[in-house]
Design a protein around this motif. Structure first.
Motif, PDB file in Angstrom:
ATOM      1  N   TRP A   1       2.196   1.694  -3.470  1.00 47.94           N
ATOM      2  CA  TRP A   1       1.165   2.204  -4.364  1.00 47.94           C
ATOM      3  C   TRP A   1       1.001   3.704  -4.170  1.00 47.94           C
ATOM      4  O   TRP A   1       0.940   4.463  -5.139  1.00 47.94           O
ATOM      5  CB  TRP A   1      -0.163   1.482  -4.111  1.00 47.94           C
TER       6      TRP A   1
ATOM      7  N   PHE B   1      -7.072  -4.639  -5.109  1.00 49.02           N
ATOM      8  CA  PHE B   1      -6.903  -3.273  -4.620  1.00 49.02           C
ATOM      9  C   PHE B   1      -6.796  -2.289  -5.791  1.00 49.02           C
ATOM     10  O   PHE B   1      -7.409  -1.224  -5.775  1.00 49.02           O
ATOM     11  CB  PHE B   1      -5.660  -3.159  -3.724  1.00 49.02           C
ATOM     12  N   LEU B   2      -6.040  -2.660  -6.808  1.00 45.47           N
ATOM     13  CA  LEU B   2      -5.886  -1.773  -7.959  1.00 45.47           C
ATOM     14  C   LEU B   2      -7.212  -1.553  -8.679  1.00 45.47           C
ATOM     15  O   LEU B   2      -7.452  -0.481  -9.231  1.00 45.47           O
ATOM     16  CB  LEU B   2      -4.830  -2.312  -8.910  1.00 45.47           C
TER      17      LEU B   2
ATOM     18  N   GLU C   1      -4.686  -1.118   2.027  1.00 44.06           N
ATOM     19  CA  GLU C   1      -5.319   0.168   2.296  1.00 44.06           C
ATOM     20  C   GLU C   1      -4.633   0.877   3.469  1.00 44.06           C
ATOM     21  O   GLU C   1      -4.359   2.079   3.405  1.00 44.06           O
ATOM     22  CB  GLU C   1      -6.797  -0.045   2.611  1.00 44.06           C
TER      23      GLU C   1
ATOM     24  N   SER D   1      -8.806   1.185  -6.574  1.00 45.96           N
ATOM     25  CA  SER D   1      -7.867   2.174  -6.029  1.00 45.96           C
ATOM     26  C   SER D   1      -8.291   3.628  -6.232  1.00 45.96           C
ATOM     27  O   SER D   1      -7.638   4.530  -5.723  1.00 45.96           O
ATOM     28  CB  SER D   1      -6.469   1.957  -6.607  1.00 45.96           C
TER      29      SER D   1
ATOM     30  N   GLY E   1       0.811  -1.217   0.000  1.00 40.85           N
ATOM     31  CA  GLY E   1       0.000   0.000   0.000  1.00 40.85           C
ATOM     32  C   GLY E   1       0.836   1.255   0.000  1.00 40.85           C
ATOM     33  O   GLY E   1       0.531   2.234  -0.683  1.00 40.85           O
TER      34      GLY E   1
END
Length: 119
Positions: free
Chosen positions: A8, A58-59, A108, A62, A5
């Motif tokens: 990212w 998650f992507l 997250e 996102s 996370g």
């Protein structure tokens, strides 16, 4: 997963360039020489194979963030909007198990920490 996370949020997920890591930045800051061969080679995408499904999930969501606008013009990131995340995961055709959701939440947590650290 928290580290994923953070990567990212910094825009570093999937990078394999030669930017210095935290220890190397600290050494440079204090004027210490770099010791050749002491740096571990980066993982190609920064993830273990077992965590790729969570990262892809998650992507897929996102862009579904909740933030709080502050009086000074900055944003305090709260986390994912879970209703929008649920819809996004369903629309992406992803089946979310409790284990996968737990991993998404770890990513997250790392992203929220990094986004709020950066201001």
């Amino acid at each position: 997963m928290i580290h994923a996370g953070r990567l990212w949020a910094r825009g570093d997920l999937g990078r394999d360039d030669e930017r210095p890591g935290e220890a190397e930045r600290d050494a440079l800051r204090w004027g210490l020489p770099r010791i050749p061969g002491r740096r571990r080679p980066p993982e190609p995408d920064g993830l273990w194979p077992d965590h790729v499904d969570a990262a892809l999930a998650f992507l897929a969501i996102s862009g579904q963030w909740r933030g709080l606008a502050l009086a000074d013009g900055s944003v305090r990131w709260i986390g994912l909007d879970y209703t929008a995340a649920q819809a996004g995961l369903a629309l992406a055709g992803l089946t979310v198990t409790p284990e996968l959701w737990s991993e998404i939440r770890l990513i997250e947590a790392g992203a929220v920490e990094e986004l709020n650290r950066r201001g």
